[in-house]
Design a protein around this motif. Structure first.
Motif, short mmCIF file in Angstrom:
data_model
loop_
_atom_site.label_atom_id
_atom_site.label_comp_id
_atom_site.label_asym_id
_atom_site.label_seq_id
_atom_site.Cartn_x
_atom_site.Cartn_y
_atom_site.Cartn_z
N GLN A 281 -61.77 -52.84 -12.95
CA GLN A 281 -61.45 -53.19 -11.83
C GLN A 281 -63.11 -53.58 -11.81
N PRO A 282 -62.78 -55.55 -10.69
CA PRO A 282 -63.84 -56.44 -11.01
C PRO A 282 -64.85 -55.19 -9.77
N HIS A 287 -60.05 -51.81 -5.56
CA HIS A 287 -59.37 -52.88 -5.49
C HIS A 287 -57.62 -52.46 -5.45
N ASN A 288 -56.94 -53.23 -4.98
CA ASN A 288 -55.09 -53.30 -5.44
C ASN A 288 -54.82 -53.94 -6.74
N ALA A 298 -52.90 -58.89 -11.20
CA ALA A 298 -54.09 -59.08 -10.70
C ALA A 298 -54.32 -58.24 -9.91
N TRP A 299 -56.09 -58.20 -10.47
CA TRP A 299 -56.58 -56.68 -8.57
C TRP A 299 -56.87 -57.49 -7.48
N ALA A 306 -59.61 -61.24 -1.47
CA ALA A 306 -59.57 -61.58 -2.82
C ALA A 306 -59.37 -61.05 -3.80
N MET A 307 -58.62 -62.03 -4.91
CA MET A 307 -58.16 -61.54 -5.58
C MET A 307 -58.60 -61.90 -7.44
N THR A 308 -58.25 -61.23 -8.08
CA THR A 308 -58.68 -61.78 -9.63
C THR A 308 -57.56 -61.31 -10.53
#
Length: 328
Positions: A281-282, A287-288, A298-299, A306-308
């Motif tokens: 996880q970032p 995060h989901n 994506a996280w 926010a999304m990663t």
């Protein structure tokens, strides 16, 4: 997990860095034997920290000072308990549309959206909201949903939606002041921007109400899905819902949704809907995982802020899962 552990986990995983008030309350409750004893008389599903805090807010109690909160909760426990037994966390956060949009925009339109755990249906309007991905705006009007995105490029269009429906055990009505008051109570104390977003999104929904059906996510999903237009791509989606569902029913739901035509978008806690070999996880809080048809992509932060991206970037995919879509 004990109730004390549950409150400690909520403070550390969800509230830290997001709501100092709820972090303080959660930590205080986790050490308060008298309050914990009261909470433990409730069914497990009714012991959630954010449910307790929202009920106290709804009743007009204090939720920023642990001492004042404790005094109010104990002095008014019969009223608090009564509300806890009939309420559920139905946070209807339209900001989550910002993390759904990159996938929705890549699907072949027009779309027929069906949200499971829809609450008041505010996440059924991704085509009506405006977005801001860093320096990249998309669309006009209100609300404007801000999302910090990394790992892929922001979407450049909004989807065409021709049908929208929601399934919920207790659907809420944005034209009912009592239901709106509950939605407002569910927003965390410091989040004034989310209250503004709620008002703007509620106006959008009230102007063109979605089809909201009272029902169970396993037993009643196929019948509602069958009402979608045949010439549209069905998209069944849910965000932060399955943690309220017992594990056997989650598995039954996944089996049902995999058997439907169209696509399945999930945005859930990785401990609730599990995927193998997820990347780390970032930093910056809980995060989901955003997934399309069982493939994690994506996280995402809990309120869509926010999304990663870590999977293949979004692209146009096939219209049904039977055609084995994939973004490559």
């Amino acid at each position: 997990m004990t109730t004390a552990d549950r409150y400690t986990t909520f403070a550390e995983r969800e509230a830290r860095g997001v709501s100092p008030a709820y972090e303080r309350l959660s930590e205080a409750v986790s050490r308060d034997d008298e309050l914990l004893a009261r909470i433990d008389t409730l069914p497990p599903a009714k012991r959630q920290p954010n449910l307790l805090f929202a009920v106290v807010r709804l009743l007009g109690g204090p939720v920023t000072d642990p001492v004042a909160f404790r005094g109010y909760a104990l002095a008014n426990w019969p009223a608090v308990e009564a509300e806890l037994r009939v309420r559920a966390t139905q946070t209807n956060e339209p900001g989550r549309c910002a993390v759904l949009l990159p996938v929705l925009a890549a699907l072949p339109g027009p779309l027929a959206l069906l949200e499971v755990g829809a609450s008041a249906g505010l996440n059924l309007y991704p085509d009506r909201y405006a977005y801001r991905y860093g320096d990249h705006p998309l669309g006009t009007g209100e609300p404007v949903l801000d999302c910090a995105m990394s790992g892929t490029t922001p979407p450049t269009r909004r989807p065409e939606v021709v049908w929208r429906a929601g399934l919920d055990l207790n659907p809420l009505d944005v034209t009912d002041p009592a239901d709106v008051a509950w939605l407002d109570a569910l927003i965390w104390p410091e989040h004034g921007h989310r209250r503004e977003r709620l008002r703007a999104a509620s106006a959008v929904a009230a102007a063109d109400p979605p089809l909201l059906v009272r029902g169970d996510l396993v037993d009643d999903l196929p019948a509602l899905a069958a009402r979608a237009p045949r010439d549209a791509t069905l998209v069944v989606f849910h965000t932060s819902v399955l943690y309220q569902v017992p594990p056997p029913r989650r598995e039954a739901f996944a089996e049902v949704v995999r058997g439907l035509p169209g696509h399945w978008i999930a945005n859930e806690d990785p401990d609730v809907l599990r995927y193998p070999a997820l990347p780390e996880q970032p930093p910056g809080g809980f995060h989901n995982v955003l997934a399309l048809d069982g493939k994690p992509l994506a996280w995402t932060r809990g309120h869509g802020q926010a999304m990663t991206w870590f999977g293949s970037p979004p692209c146009t995919v096939a219209s049904t899962r039977a055609e084995r879509p994939g973004c490559t």
